[in-house]
Design a protein around this motif. Sequence first.
Motif, PDB file in Angstrom:
ATOM      1  N   LYS A  31      45.416  59.754 -19.512  1.00 21.18           N
ATOM      2  CA  LYS A  31      46.764  60.507 -18.975  1.00 21.18           C
ATOM      3  C   LYS A  31      46.710  61.904 -19.743  1.00 21.18           C
ATOM      4  CE  LYS A  31      49.960  59.785 -23.078  1.00 21.18           C
ATOM      5  NZ  LYS A  31      51.258  59.167 -23.476  1.00 21.18           N
ATOM      6  N   ALA A  67      57.485  58.644  -6.833  1.00 22.61           N
ATOM      7  CA  ALA A  67      55.947  58.358  -6.740  1.00 22.61           C
ATOM      8  C   ALA A  67      55.333  59.776  -6.203  1.00 22.61           C
ATOM      9  CB  ALA A  67      55.663  57.349  -5.532  1.00 22.61           C
ATOM     10  N   SER A 108      55.761  59.349 -14.976  1.00 19.14           N
ATOM     11  CA  SER A 108      54.630  59.071 -13.884  1.00 19.14           C
ATOM     12  C   SER A 108      53.309  58.965 -14.475  1.00 19.14           C
ATOM     13  CB  SER A 108      54.997  59.542 -12.833  1.00 19.14           C
ATOM     14  OG  SER A 108      54.751  60.934 -12.765  1.00 19.14           O
ATOM     15  N   SER A 113      51.327  55.295 -14.775  1.00 15.50           N
ATOM     16  CA  SER A 113      50.259  55.248 -13.977  1.00 15.50           C
ATOM     17  C   SER A 113      49.241  54.813 -14.974  1.00 15.50           C
ATOM     18  CB  SER A 113      49.894  56.370 -13.149  1.00 15.50           C
ATOM     19  OG  SER A 113      49.477  57.521 -13.714  1.00 15.50           O
ATOM     20  N   GLY A 165      47.077  51.261 -14.747  1.00 14.67           N
ATOM     21  CA  GLY A 165      45.568  51.377 -14.451  1.00 14.67           C
ATOM     22  C   GLY A 165      44.925  50.480 -15.392  1.00 14.67           C
ATOM     23  N   TRP A 172      54.467  51.317  -6.111  1.00 11.24           N
ATOM     24  CA  TRP A 172      55.064  52.449  -6.536  1.00 11.24           C
ATOM     25  C   TRP A 172      53.510  52.968  -7.069  1.00 11.24           C
ATOM     26  CZ3 TRP A 172      53.419  54.503 -11.260  1.00 11.24           C
ATOM     27  CH2 TRP A 172      53.716  55.839 -11.578  1.00 11.24           C
ATOM     28  N   LEU A 173      52.638  52.167  -7.844  1.00 13.80           N
ATOM     29  CA  LEU A 173      51.300  52.520  -8.217  1.00 13.80           C
ATOM     30  C   LEU A 173      50.498  53.304  -7.128  1.00 13.80           C
ATOM     31  CD1 LEU A 173      49.497  53.446 -10.731  1.00 13.80           C
ATOM     32  CD2 LEU A 173      48.648  51.015 -10.344  1.00 13.80           C
ATOM     33  N   ASP A 174      50.405  52.392  -6.304  1.00 12.76           N
ATOM     34  CA  ASP A 174      49.880  52.618  -4.904  1.00 12.76           C
ATOM     35  C   ASP A 174      50.150  54.048  -4.195  1.00 12.76           C
ATOM     36  OD1 ASP A 174      48.181  50.370  -5.392  1.00 12.76           O
ATOM     37  OD2 ASP A 174      49.454  49.175  -3.903  1.00 12.76           O
ATOM     38  N   PHE A 218      51.898  56.559  -5.727  1.00 11.11           N
ATOM     39  CA  PHE A 218      51.682  57.553  -6.727  1.00 11.11           C
ATOM     40  C   PHE A 218      50.127  58.061  -6.557  1.00 11.11           C
ATOM     41  CE2 PHE A 218      50.029  59.000 -10.827  1.00 11.11           C
ATOM     42  CZ  PHE A 218      50.933  60.099 -11.063  1.00 11.11           C
ATOM     43  N   ALA A 219      49.195  56.819  -6.549  1.00 10.56           N
ATOM     44  CA  ALA A 219      47.644  57.347  -6.481  1.00 10.56           C
ATOM     45  C   ALA A 219      47.428  57.905  -5.151  1.00 10.56           C
ATOM     46  CB  ALA A 219      47.170  55.903  -6.448  1.00 10.56           C
ATOM     47  N   THR A 222      48.730  61.706  -5.760  1.00  9.70           N
ATOM     48  CA  THR A 222      48.432  62.400  -7.018  1.00  9.70           C
ATOM     49  C   THR A 222      46.910  62.155  -7.124  1.00  9.70           C
ATOM     50  OG1 THR A 222      50.436  61.911  -8.066  1.00  9.70           O
ATOM     51  CG2 THR A 222      48.719  62.826  -9.582  1.00  9.70           C
ATOM     52  N   PHE A 281      44.806  61.025 -10.439  1.00  9.39           N
ATOM     53  CA  PHE A 281      45.093  59.494 -10.731  1.00  9.39           C
ATOM     54  C   PHE A 281      43.452  58.846 -10.367  1.00  9.39           C
ATOM     55  CE2 PHE A 281      45.300  55.052 -10.072  1.00  9.39           C
ATOM     56  CZ  PHE A 281      45.870  54.636 -11.237  1.00  9.39           C
TER      57      PHE A 281
END
Length: 215
Positions: A28, A161, A168, A172, A176, A196-198, A200-201, A204, A207
């Motif tokens: 992070k 996201a 976030s 994330s 991960g 959400w994670l997908d 966000f990735a 961003t 990530f």
Amino acid sequence: MTDLQDLWHDPGTRVVLRSTETSPFGRKVRMAAEILGLAGRIERQAADTLDTSDTLRAQNPLGKMPCLLIGEEAVFDSAVILELLDAVAGGGRLAPRAGLARFRVLTRARLADGIADAALLMVYEGRFRQEGAPVGERWLAHQRGKVERGLSVFDTSPPPADRADLVSITLSAALGYLDWREPVAWRPGHPRLARWLDDFAAATPAFEHTARSVA
């Protein structure tokens, strides 16, 4: 902070991140540094928390990573490092500067950190258990409960996201780590958070750029 900012911007000052590619807390920090445009200033140096001769124990008496060295100044833990990076970048980019909104963000970020903390403790139960000793089922259930309760909160109300902020980034990194180590099978029970994670990735790149490249 002015003194640290002066050190940061002094080209003669080394800025070194002591961590590993596999630490969710180190990840992070690396993610935030890239998002804030500060990654190029930071050297990366591996750390071994179990090596009694590693200088990490002198830099952080707790022997924990990540630890950010700005010249002779050591800054830890990851939450503090992210606060510092935000300040160096001008402030207010990862979290609101003041007011109730700031403390809401800080609280949710700590909840995400708690998910990663509990997941690490589940992994460590097996790693540090003496050969032949029984599995610490009660301990694992205790930590699993923390993970599940935290995931449920975020599944009900995930952060946006398309915005990389303190919450976030921290969440994330925790998710991960869950995907990699699998102390709990979290995706089937939390489909909204998995989406959400997908998302966000996809929004961003930092990530994926900070994903581990070693086992």
